[in-house]
Design an enzyme around this catalytic site. Structure first.
Site, mmCIF file in Angstrom:
data_model
loop_
_atom_site.group_PDB
_atom_site.id
_atom_site.type_symbol
_atom_site.label_atom_id
_atom_site.label_comp_id
_atom_site.label_asym_id
_atom_site.label_seq_id
_atom_site.Cartn_x
_atom_site.Cartn_y
_atom_site.Cartn_z
ATOM 1 N N CYS A 295 0.839 -1.169 0.067
ATOM 2 C CA CYS A 295 -0.207 -0.055 0.204
ATOM 3 C C CYS A 295 0.948 1.301 0.029
ATOM 4 C CB CYS A 295 -0.773 0.082 1.151
ATOM 5 S SG CYS A 295 -0.312 -0.459 2.653
ATOM 6 N N HIS B 175 -2.705 6.335 4.858
ATOM 7 C CA HIS B 175 -1.308 6.579 5.145
ATOM 8 C C HIS B 175 -0.632 7.801 4.339
ATOM 9 C CE1 HIS B 175 -1.181 2.325 6.321
ATOM 10 N NE2 HIS B 175 -0.667 1.747 5.384
HETATM 11 N N1 NAP Z 1 -5.316 -3.424 5.402
HETATM 12 C C1 NAP Z 1 -4.674 -2.763 4.438
HETATM 13 O O1 NAP Z 1 -4.190 -1.557 4.381
HETATM 14 C C2 NAP Z 1 -3.934 -3.632 3.287
HETATM 15 C C3 NAP Z 1 -3.556 -2.634 2.395
HETATM 16 C C4 NAP Z 1 -2.895 -3.482 1.424
HETATM 17 C C5 NAP Z 1 -2.609 -4.868 1.398
HETATM 18 N N2 NAP Z 1 -3.242 -5.737 2.393
HETATM 19 C C6 NAP Z 1 -3.127 -6.973 2.514
HETATM 20 O O2 NAP Z 1 -4.507 -7.596 2.346
HETATM 21 C C7 NAP Z 1 -4.521 -8.794 3.003
HETATM 22 C C8 NAP Z 1 -5.822 -8.596 3.914
HETATM 23 O O3 NAP Z 1 -5.478 -7.545 4.743
HETATM 24 P P1 NAP Z 1 -6.744 -7.255 5.709
HETATM 25 O O4 NAP Z 1 -6.193 -5.592 6.418
HETATM 26 O O5 NAP Z 1 -7.898 -6.997 4.960
HETATM 27 O O6 NAP Z 1 -6.697 -8.018 6.919
HETATM 28 P P2 NAP Z 1 -7.834 -8.314 7.973
HETATM 29 O O7 NAP Z 1 -8.715 -7.287 7.990
HETATM 30 O O8 NAP Z 1 -7.163 -9.108 9.092
HETATM 31 O O9 NAP Z 1 -8.679 -9.691 7.160
HETATM 32 C C9 NAP Z 1 -8.015 -10.737 6.751
HETATM 33 C C10 NAP Z 1 -9.166 -11.665 5.791
HETATM 34 O O10 NAP Z 1 -8.317 -12.957 5.263
HETATM 35 C C11 NAP Z 1 -9.218 -14.058 5.640
HETATM 36 N N3 NAP Z 1 -8.451 -15.265 5.625
HETATM 37 C C12 NAP Z 1 -7.408 -15.330 6.843
HETATM 38 N N4 NAP Z 1 -7.218 -16.622 6.601
HETATM 39 C C13 NAP Z 1 -7.824 -17.439 5.695
HETATM 40 C C14 NAP Z 1 -8.010 -18.579 5.194
HETATM 41 N N5 NAP Z 1 -7.127 -19.782 5.433
HETATM 42 N N6 NAP Z 1 -8.939 -18.856 4.107
HETATM 43 C C15 NAP Z 1 -9.706 -18.137 3.941
HETATM 44 N N7 NAP Z 1 -9.673 -16.473 4.253
HETATM 45 C C16 NAP Z 1 -8.928 -16.233 5.257
HETATM 46 C C17 NAP Z 1 -9.971 -13.668 6.719
HETATM 47 O O11 NAP Z 1 -11.303 -14.297 6.890
HETATM 48 P P3 NAP Z 1 -11.943 -14.953 8.169
HETATM 49 O O12 NAP Z 1 -12.249 -13.595 9.055
HETATM 50 O O13 NAP Z 1 -12.770 -15.962 7.854
HETATM 51 O O14 NAP Z 1 -10.808 -15.492 8.683
HETATM 52 C C18 NAP Z 1 -10.191 -12.154 6.585
HETATM 53 O O15 NAP Z 1 -11.231 -11.894 5.863
HETATM 54 C C19 NAP Z 1 -3.167 -9.062 3.506
HETATM 55 O O16 NAP Z 1 -2.534 -9.876 2.842
HETATM 56 C C20 NAP Z 1 -2.689 -7.756 3.856
HETATM 57 O O17 NAP Z 1 -1.169 -7.585 3.813
HETATM 58 C C21 NAP Z 1 -3.839 -4.982 3.598
#
Ligand code: NAP
Length: 336
Positions: free
Chosen positions: A128, A240
């Protein structure tokens, strides 16, 4: 168009639902996936309730055209074959494949065409902080080559996911009520604090997040630019901010830079110091563009320019960028 969101319950997954609707993305059928934690939960999209399916190694992705994945690098690696087996284009938000030579790493304002060459059916969405930085750098690179970047980031709590945002709220409440402060998502208490570490440290003393900014910027911009970053977690909830210093091949005046930023794709110039106008995360959460302000000549280097940017990292830094990639593929007819 049959579309899937993997990680639908997460911060980025929820943003996908909003962005796809907001942009009238052409969807005939939407599938949502998660782990055991959210399987069975229902989310409403365009007035219809959709139940989250458990992500498994089966044929659920048969007929899916585009899969937006944001469930962490481990999940992306484990399920990439299952997701792409029947021809779905996987646009992945995790760090799993970003630096693989046969996976394009794409920010549409900078290198949209790279998305057309995807031998594994996977396109990676960059980190990001890198996405919002390269959108701004591109405007200057169009004028003259950028040789060097120094950047300090001010990264919001939500960059660590939905639960991290809740933890920050909770920590402020706990501090104000004289209760013990619970620390789970970050290395230290974030409320009333700054943490100069995002991700783990590597051998050269930089963190992984900082090295992502070095490596991913070069790959996206097809450039030999050198990037030295310090990434800091700050107690903002969303969006950010980055303090950026660049050294260019020839000097760029403030006026020239202002014009380039004002005309740059995906950018909004917000730079009126006399009116105290500059980008701030509190007021720009939920917005699409990257905002640029505080543009100055570097006082220590004739070829140096310094400026400040703010972008919503869940939107442009994740869901929106991925959806823009998909929109580009549709526009050029590069999707079945
Ligand atoms: N937050 C940001 O600003 C941002 C920006 C760019 C990229 N990202 C990337 O995007 C990804 C998600 O980030 P997030 O911030 O959205 O995290 P988050 O709020 O913690 O959400 C994680 C998601 O992944 C799912 N998940 C985890 N393990 C899984 C599995 N084994 N099978 C299926 N689904 C699974 C979770 O589902 P359950 O609830 O069912 O466990 C949840 O929907 C990460 O790789 C992160 O690095 C995040």
């Amino acid at each position: 168009m049959k579309v899937a969101i993997v990680g639908a319950s997460g911060a980025v997954g929820q943003e996908f639902l909003r962005v796809l609707d907001e942009r009238n993305f052409p969807i005939d059928e939407l599938l949502l996936f998660g782990s055991q934690r959210s399987a069975g939960r229902k989310y409403t999209f365009r007035g219809k309730e959709i139940e989250v399916k458990l992500l498994q190694h089966n044929d659920d992705f048969k007929g899916v055209d585009i899969a937006f994945t944001s469930a962490g690098a481990g999940t992306s690696k484990e399920f990439a074959d299952t997701i792409t087996r029947y021809g779905a284009v996987m646009i992945d938000n995790s760090s799993a494949f970003r630096m693989d030579a046969d996976i394009p790493l794409v920010v549409p304002e900078v290198n949209a065409q790279d998305a057309l060459n995807r031998p594994r059916g996977i396109i990676a969405n960059p980190n990001c902080t890198t996405i919002q930085m390269v959108v701004a750098l591109k405007a200057i690179e169009n004028l003259t080559h950028i040789k060097r970047v120094h950047v300090s980031t001010y990264q919001a709590a939500s960059g660590a996911g939905a639960a991290a945002m809740d933890e920050l709220y909770e920590q402020y409440r706990q501090v104000l009520n004289n209760e013990p402060v619970k620390v789970e998502k970050f290395a230290y208490q974030l409320a009333f604090n700054l943490i100069p570490q995002i991700d783990v440290f590597t051998d050269n003393g930089y963190t992984k997040e900082e090295m992502k900014m070095y490596n991913e910027t070069r790959k996206i911009m097809h450039s030999d630019v050198k990037v030295s970053a310090t990434c800091v977690r700050v107690p903002a909830l969303r969006s950010h901010s980055e303090s950026i210093w660049i050294e260019t091949e020839r000097p760029v005046s403030v006026e020239e830079a202002r014009k380039a930023f004002a005309e740059g794709e995906g950018l909004v110039l917000m730079d009126n110091p006399e009116k105290k106008e500059y980008p701030m995360p509190l007021f720009l959460a939920g917005k699409d563009p990257v905002y640029v302000g505080r543009i100055r000549k570097d006082l220590s280097d004739e070829n140096g320019l310094t400026f400040w940017i703010v972008g919503d990292q869940i939107k442009k830094g994740a869901a929106l960028n991925a959806v823009q990639i998909a929109e580009y593929l549709i526009k050029v007819g590069n999707i079945r």
